[in-house]
Write an enzyme that holds these catalytic residues in place. Structure first.
Site, short mmCIF file in Angstrom:
data_model
loop_
_atom_site.label_atom_id
_atom_site.label_comp_id
_atom_site.label_asym_id
_atom_site.label_seq_id
_atom_site.Cartn_x
_atom_site.Cartn_y
_atom_site.Cartn_z
N ASP A 1 50.98 61.85 51.76
CA ASP A 1 49.73 62.10 52.47
C ASP A 1 49.20 63.36 51.82
O ASP A 1 49.75 64.46 52.03
CB ASP A 1 50.01 62.34 53.96
CG ASP A 1 48.72 62.56 54.74
OD1 ASP A 1 47.91 63.40 54.32
OD2 ASP A 1 48.52 61.88 55.76
N HIS A 2 48.17 63.23 51.00
CA HIS A 2 47.84 64.37 50.15
C HIS A 2 47.37 65.59 50.94
O HIS A 2 47.41 66.70 50.44
CB HIS A 2 46.88 63.97 49.02
CG HIS A 2 45.44 63.89 49.43
ND1 HIS A 2 44.91 62.79 50.04
CD2 HIS A 2 44.42 64.77 49.30
CE1 HIS A 2 43.63 63.00 50.27
NE2 HIS A 2 43.29 64.20 49.84
N LYS B 1 48.15 70.18 50.70
CA LYS B 1 47.16 71.26 50.62
C LYS B 1 47.77 72.55 51.17
O LYS B 1 48.33 72.55 52.26
CB LYS B 1 45.90 70.88 51.43
CG LYS B 1 45.11 69.74 50.80
CD LYS B 1 43.83 69.48 51.59
CE LYS B 1 43.17 68.17 51.20
NZ LYS B 1 42.25 68.23 50.10
N ASP C 1 41.12 55.37 57.67
CA ASP C 1 41.15 56.04 56.37
C ASP C 1 41.55 57.51 56.48
O ASP C 1 42.36 58.00 55.71
CB ASP C 1 39.75 55.92 55.73
CG ASP C 1 39.70 56.52 54.35
OD1 ASP C 1 40.62 56.23 53.56
OD2 ASP C 1 38.76 57.27 54.05
N HIS D 1 45.61 61.68 57.57
CA HIS D 1 45.44 63.12 57.32
C HIS D 1 45.21 63.93 58.59
O HIS D 1 45.82 64.98 58.79
CB HIS D 1 44.25 63.34 56.38
CG HIS D 1 44.30 62.50 55.15
ND1 HIS D 1 45.46 62.24 54.47
CD2 HIS D 1 43.31 61.87 54.45
CE1 HIS D 1 45.19 61.49 53.41
NE2 HIS D 1 43.90 61.24 53.38
N GLU E 1 32.63 64.92 54.97
CA GLU E 1 32.47 64.74 53.52
C GLU E 1 30.99 64.52 53.27
O GLU E 1 30.33 63.81 54.04
CB GLU E 1 33.21 63.51 53.05
CG GLU E 1 34.71 63.68 53.08
CD GLU E 1 35.39 62.47 52.49
OE1 GLU E 1 35.37 62.31 51.26
OE2 GLU E 1 35.93 61.66 53.26
C1 BG6 Z 1 41.41 59.90 51.04
C2 BG6 Z 1 40.46 58.94 51.67
O1 BG6 Z 1 42.70 59.73 51.54
O2 BG6 Z 1 40.97 61.24 51.28
C3 BG6 Z 1 39.05 59.16 51.15
O3 BG6 Z 1 40.88 57.61 51.41
C4 BG6 Z 1 38.63 60.59 51.31
O4 BG6 Z 1 38.12 58.29 51.78
C5 BG6 Z 1 39.69 61.53 50.75
O5 BG6 Z 1 37.41 60.78 50.63
C6 BG6 Z 1 39.37 62.96 51.11
O6 BG6 Z 1 40.27 63.83 50.46
P1 BG6 Z 1 39.86 65.33 50.16
O7 BG6 Z 1 41.11 65.95 49.63
O8 BG6 Z 1 38.76 65.29 49.17
O9 BG6 Z 1 39.42 65.91 51.47
#
Ligand code: BG6
Length: 502
Positions: free
Chosen positions: A177-178, A182, A235, A240, A216
């Site tokens: 989970d990226h 962070k 999503d 997240h 976003e």
């Molecule tokens: C992804 C989603 O996991 O995270 C995207 O699938 C989203 O839709 C993105 O744009 C947002 O990541 P970050 O790091 O740019 O906030």
């Protein structure tokens, strides 16, 4: 050896390879590290190197200039293997390739398999790896990194866990989970548990409500195929944002050990009050979808006009929820969380709104909103801001709000790792702290499922909002009683109300 499935895909070129290259530039990779890309495209080693490194548009030109030698050496350690046209092709040749690279580059039989592929391919890849004994840890270790989405709902998430655990042990599975990669998300733990000034206040006695915004400015871009069947709640929120919520809600872990932290996160997720009755769902959830508009003088498409989106789509690009956490610490404290595309700016922040002092001495101070706020900025302009009252110089006791702020950018000597860098390095070192465990993922779905079901089966409206504004007009109804959402600006210390529609 890092074996990437989906090596010819967008994520590999855009995120994975640049992250690994940065690790190489910063000296984090061992000499005997190699990458084997595996995919259905028919590429040679040379083409793979050219596409994802040497001629990639995703590598920063400064990195290219500064680290020319490292980059060419790095490219030499990239190899490519063409998988057969169908997912179930025999992995015998892949195994031979892995073993020959292992021998040649002495990778000690330590392999990470990175599944950068759609969920439909997870089963066949993990099964094929298992059938070739590539999950066996008799020599070296074997790990599997899986990209989200982890299922489509609770049922499919459970099925996915069963599948993955059929072929790999849970301790070998790293669900990425990226957001957990962070720095600022990790810093939520440090802010809470490495200081003695916040934690005593971190409860229902002092906190009035918690607000989380994930906005976003971009739209769905080229991902309609995935996004139109997913929507904002699946999503962003299920993954997240609930991870962020878990960090805010959790009790102090016994130690910073991966299992201790994940046990507490699981308890936190399980304590979210699941909304089941229609009335609660109707009152506490709002969904919306952006419609065409003009931003900065440019015509911007509505969601339904985006390439690949069903023209009658009711998929939400905006989701806002109010919910409660049923435990001793958080009883009766509302949480307001929203996520959306095509907002006025890109920003993610957590705002802890403290209660007003219970006895108001400076009643006529002239300041209407006296509550203290702790704003934790996840991105951009990463930092922490405390809003507190100070006396306006002069006669009487007029109170004004002042800011106490910290910016990550002030730590100039420190290189802040990108999320994928940190996470891939952790996986190599076997540290699963920042990866989601099967039970956490299921607990998150258990909370989200009834909302999705309600949205699917009821007459709950999908409100339109013009691309470039802070969501549908009635989104403020959710946060009634507190005025409105804190609509943050591009900079941490900007006061709410910021908007760049034209
Ligand atoms: C992804 C989603 O996991 O995270 C995207 O699938 C989203 O839709 C993105 O744009 C947002 O990541 P970050 O790091 O740019 O906030």
């Amino acid at each position: 050896m890092l074996v990437i499935f989906g090596a010819s895909g967008d994520l590999t070129a855009r995120k994975l390879i640049p992250a690994i290259l940065n690790l190489a530039v910063d000296g984090h990779l061992p000499k005997n590290f190699v990458v084997l890309g595996a995919s259905r495209s028919s590429w040679s080693d040379e083409e793979f190197r050219k596409n994802v490194v040497l001629e990639s548009k995703h590598l920063k030109s400064e990195t290219k200039k500064e680290a020319e030698k490292i980059i060419t050496d790095f490219a030499d350690k990239l190899f490519y293997h063409e998988l057969g046209a169908d997912q179930d092709s025999d992995y015998g040749p892949l195994k031979d390739r892995i073993e020959s690279l292992n021998k040649e580059y002495k990778t000690d039989s330590n392999y990470i398999f990175y599944l950068s592929v759609p969920p439909s391919a997870h089963e066949s890849i993990s099964k094929n790896l298992h059938e070739q004994d590539l999950d066996e840890e008799t020599e070296g270790w074997r790990r599997l990194i899986v990209e989200k989405p982890f299922g489509y709902d609770l049922e499919t998430a459970k099925e996915l866990n069963v599948i993955l655990q059929r072929y790999f042990k849970e301790s070998q599975i790293f669900r990425i989970d990226h957001y957990l990669g962070k720095e600022t998300v990790q810093n939520l733990l440090v802010t809470r548990f490495a200081n003695s000034i916040f934690e005593p206040l971190w409860n229902r006695n002092y906190i009035d409500h918690v607000e989380i915004t994930n906005a976003e400015s971009g739209g769905v871009e080229k991902r309609a195929g995935y996004y139109d069947t997913s929507g904002a709640l699946r999503d962003m929120f299920q993954s997240h944002l609930l991870q962020i919520v878990a960090f805010i809600v959790m009790e102090p872990p016994l130690s910073a050990d991966a299992e201790e932290i994940r046990n507490e996160k699981l308890k936190a997720l399980k304590s979210l009050r699941i909304m089941t009755d229609e009335q609660t769902l109707r009152k506490n959830t709002i969904r919306g979808q952006y419609v065409n508009s003009v931003i900065n003088g440019e015509q911007v498409k509505g969601y339904r006009e985006e390439e690949g989106v069903d023209p009658n789509s009711v998929t939400e690009t905006y989701a806002a929820l109010k919910f409660y956490v049923d435990n001793w610490r958080w009883a009766d404290v509302p949480f307001y969380v929203r996520t959306a595309k095509r907002m006025p700016t890109k920003v993610t922040e957590v705002v802890i709104h403290f209660k007003s002092p219970h006895h108001q001495i400076f009643k006529d101070s002239g300041m209407t909103n006296k509550d203290n706020k702790l704003v934790i900025r996840i991105q951009p302009d990463e930092g922490i801001l405390i809003k507190f009252g100070v006396k306006v110089p002069g006669q009487g006791f007029n109170v004004e709000r002042a800011n106490l702020d910290f910016y990550y950018s002030s730590l100039t000597e420190t290189h802040v790792m990108e999320a994928y860098e940190r996470l891939i390095l952790d996986a190599m070192q076997g540290d699963a702290t920042l990866y989601a465990r099967a039970d956490e993922v299921e607990a998150a779905w258990a909370f989200v499922d009834p909302i999705l079901e309600f949205w699917k089966t009821s007459d709950a409206k999908v409100y339109g909002y013009s691309a470039g504004v802070w969501g549908p007009e009635n989104a403020d109804e959710l946060i009634e009683g507190y005025g409105m959402w804190r609509n943050p600006g591009a900079n941490l210390a900007d006061d709410p109300g910021f908007c760049v529609i034209c």
